[in-house]
Design an enzyme around this catalytic site. Structure first.
Site, PDB file in Angstrom:
ATOM      1  CD  GLU A 176      98.425  81.285  79.383  1.00 55.19           C
ATOM      2  OE1 GLU A 176      98.958  80.283  80.203  1.00 55.19           O
ATOM      3  OE2 GLU A 176      98.094  80.955  78.101  1.00 55.19           O
ATOM      4  CG  HIS A 220      77.865  71.831 102.326  1.00 58.14           C
ATOM      5  ND1 HIS A 220      77.175  71.458 103.387  1.00 58.14           N
ATOM      6  CD2 HIS A 220      77.145  72.123 101.285  1.00 58.14           C
ATOM      7  CE1 HIS A 220      76.037  71.616 103.093  1.00 58.14           C
ATOM      8  NE2 HIS A 220      75.633  71.886 101.843  1.00 58.14           N
ATOM      9  CE  LYS A 229     106.858  77.226  79.755  1.00 55.83           C
ATOM     10  NZ  LYS A 229     106.509  77.439  78.345  1.00 55.83           N
TER      11      LYS A 229
END
Lengths: 430, 430
Positions: free
Chosen positions: B283, B304, B418
């Site tokens: 961010e 793995h 948003k």
């Protein structure tokens, strides 16, 4: 029953016109290579027909063992790592819910070397009735072997040697290896890690099926979903074929300089499906200096974490978003007289609806920001859809890998850290 | 008390000689920009001196509130997302253990829009005594606001309006916003999200401190660790300064074409520290088309999984590995007469020792494979080390971001999804 959907419409605008047609011949050749068994790694194609040709006798034994475990055990400890772990964990996390609890609690072990983790599990199981499923082709992989040595001793102390033997289930090579030998000596019931199926493609073999069945899931429906998806993918033309389209677009974007594929979900229950997917694609394709880096994000939580970077960082990303139509859960936002939080515009809406709008809004934002979006649609949070999803990704991965020009069925790089570790620990021969 | 260690010796061979000297002037200029408050985003530098200059009166109130919560609540529901969530989650996960259980169980909510998740929490808390800490600067962020609307109603039904008010703790803006207004009307105790500290830098403010204290952790030691690390980082010359070196190497590798930084741990309790780190760096730096993609891996389990790709995929990776010297847990591998699993060569060794050798072996393998490794050393799994670690990463990130030439303290891209979502949901004004 609906199968896995796949949508390229939020991605194709990032490629030149007809790109998907131009790569068609290569993708179909890769599909032929896969299905004819003429490519590299063709000793490991047992997963292709597995949803039809699985061992019905063993399948019945798996269900019987699961029923016994459900009857005599509060906890099943599942010991395995990588492909002997992630498929079962993905399935159990995807299917369980508050109103459909696991028939037996599943605790995973042997996927790390953490003393704190081991002690935490030992504390959790102190007063619980136990069974164990240890999963390892060789039986000597360090992480699960350490865990099983600890748990075997605990089981024998608690139940006696014979009692423990009746509660220990081994999934290993059909004939060879340390674990097979131990199982024969100790009288453990055995299930098979097939010779022709690599770990990351093994979720629909006994490797995944016993823990999944023991959790209370319907493994018949899981296999039926996989078989239905298989039939669809084998017969559907390129243009409408979700797996072939996914393989085409992954390769196209990679050839166009994209470096990272994000697999995103919008539901916490999808988290371990993403982890399973990461192994499938990273271990299949991350070789010879090639391959998209595989990352996974859980939205909307990670939109408030790395969302800024996805929106506006380096434009070397593609995003594949999994959406689930029917999550099997519902809760509405209620109206509130005070409306301090200004949420009354959502009153009467279900969270699933709001979440769907968050998905659409996110897709639009990321596409506007320069991140091609591929959409994988999962009809329902149930066994049938999950079986279909597993098969979709496996088939797409095989075709994708051959299109990329690598062997999608080996993993030579995984040995490197082990060799160094064995040397440092003084293991004989290293 | 030992502070955070940092080692570049497994990384410098991948750069030309004297590279770290050549970038020194730029890193020091970035440090000056940060400390003088002369750069972009300088309204958000409250975290720099926070470990010394925090509000002692509020700190005492936090401890008092935590003590009350421990006394009257089995569960504290912590409602927040992004920076109002990840710091506390990282701390609680890092510190808790089987032999030091949380004083009050912490359940996090409001960081997704999942009906299944909400219903799962409602089921878990059905018979538990509850308190709530809702954390939001504005009080109108969708995810936490939805969760709090649901939980507030439940609390009032269970405890009455007054009883609920005595169990609801609000962390929000000191004067403005929907949540502040609600708190005043309803009589909730308030703590402050400081104006000059962005969410991702806020773990050592009330945002993180109340949940961390309620979990039973020693927040004095946490702050002391941060203050000690701060003093060290402010006065230590470039060549020996962990944060400045980290900023230098991140920038050098980025300028040399690396695209992805993996933050790796070898202990499950570190998982959410990595998640917190991802937000901090992604961010702060993922903007203007720039920034390393941030990924995190939990080893050995992910060796793995994506280990093949790290070892042998595209060579555009760097890896920063966190090692913890003293995990506070111990368990030995015992000898076994049969030795089917061939593990007797490990008999008498503690898992911490074996895990350390796995770290060394992995580092060597990845460096041999072409992945530069940076090593972050954490002396102990305790509050002091964790406070130091938080501050180390925050300080490094501020310097790193200015060296990169971006504003490390804004996040303009987070609004995009948003806005679209509000529009799709029919919110007024969108």
């Amino acid at each position: 029953m609906k199968l896995i959907g796949f949508d390229t419409k939020y991605a194709k605008g990032f490629l030149k016109e007809h790109a998907a047609e131009e790569i068609k011949a290569r993708v179909l050749a890769a599909k032929d290579t896969l299905l004819s068994g003429s490519g590299k790694g063709s000793d490991f194609l047992g997963w292709v027909d597995l949803p039809e040709k699985y061992d019905k006798e063993e399948f019945a034994r798996i269900k019987k063992a699961a029923a016994k475990i459900n009857q005599d055990s509060e906890v099943l400890i599942v010991i395995g790592i990588g492909g002997s772990y992630l498929g079962a964990r993905a399935a159990v996390s995807f299917l369980e819910s508050y109103d459909r609890k696991r028939a037996t609690e599943i605790i995973f072990m042997g996927n790390n070397i953490s003393a704190l983790y081991v002690n935490t599990v030992l504390d959790q199981i102190r007063d619980k009735s136990l069974s164990v499923n240890v999963i390892s082709k060789s039986g000597t992989t360090t992480e699960p072997a350490i865990a099983f040595r600890i748990i075997k001793k605990l089981m024998e102390e608690r139940y006696g040697k014979e009692g423990a033997a009746s509660r220990i289930y081994v999934t290993t090579d059909k004939a060879r290896g340390a674990l097979k030998k131990m199982a024969e000596q100790e009288g453990y019931e055995c299930f098979v890690v097939p010779d022709d199926i690599g770990g990351r493609y093994s979720v629909l073999s006994a490797v995944g099926l016993l823990p999944i069945a023991a959790s209370g899931a319907d493994i018949d429906a899981l296999m039926l979903g996989a078989a239905s998806e298989r039939a669809y993918l084998l017969e559907t033309p390129y243009e409408d074929n979700p797996a072939l389209q996914y393989a085409a677009y992954r390769n196209l974007f990679y050839e166009n300089g994209k470096k990272v594929e994000i697999l995103a979900d919008f539901e916490p229950f999808m988290h371990y499906v993403c982890e399973w997917w990461k192994q499938l694609f990273a271990e299949s394709e991350g070789k010879d200096g090639k391959g998209l880096f595989t990352a996974s994000l859980d939205f909307t939580t990670d939109l408030h974490s790395v969302g800024q970077l996805v929106q506006d960082g380096e434009r070397n990303l593609i995003e594949t978003v999994m959406e689930v139509d029917d999550t099997g859960a519902a809760i509405q936002v209620e109206s509130d007289a005070d409306n301090y939080d200004q949420l009354n515009y959502l009153a009467g809406m279900d969270l699933n609806y709001i979440n769907k709008k968050a998905q659409e809004g996110t897709r639009q934002a990321h596409v506007d920001g320069g991140v091609p979006n591929l959409v994988v649609n999962i009809p329902k949070r149930d066994e049938f859809s999950l079986g279909a999803l597993f098969y979709f990704f496996e088939f797409a991965c095989g075709v994708d890998g051959y299109t990329l020009g690598i062997n999608p069925f080996d993993q030579p790089g995984v040995e490197a850290y082990k060799k160094n570790m064995f040397h440092l620990l003084g293991k004989e021969g290293y």
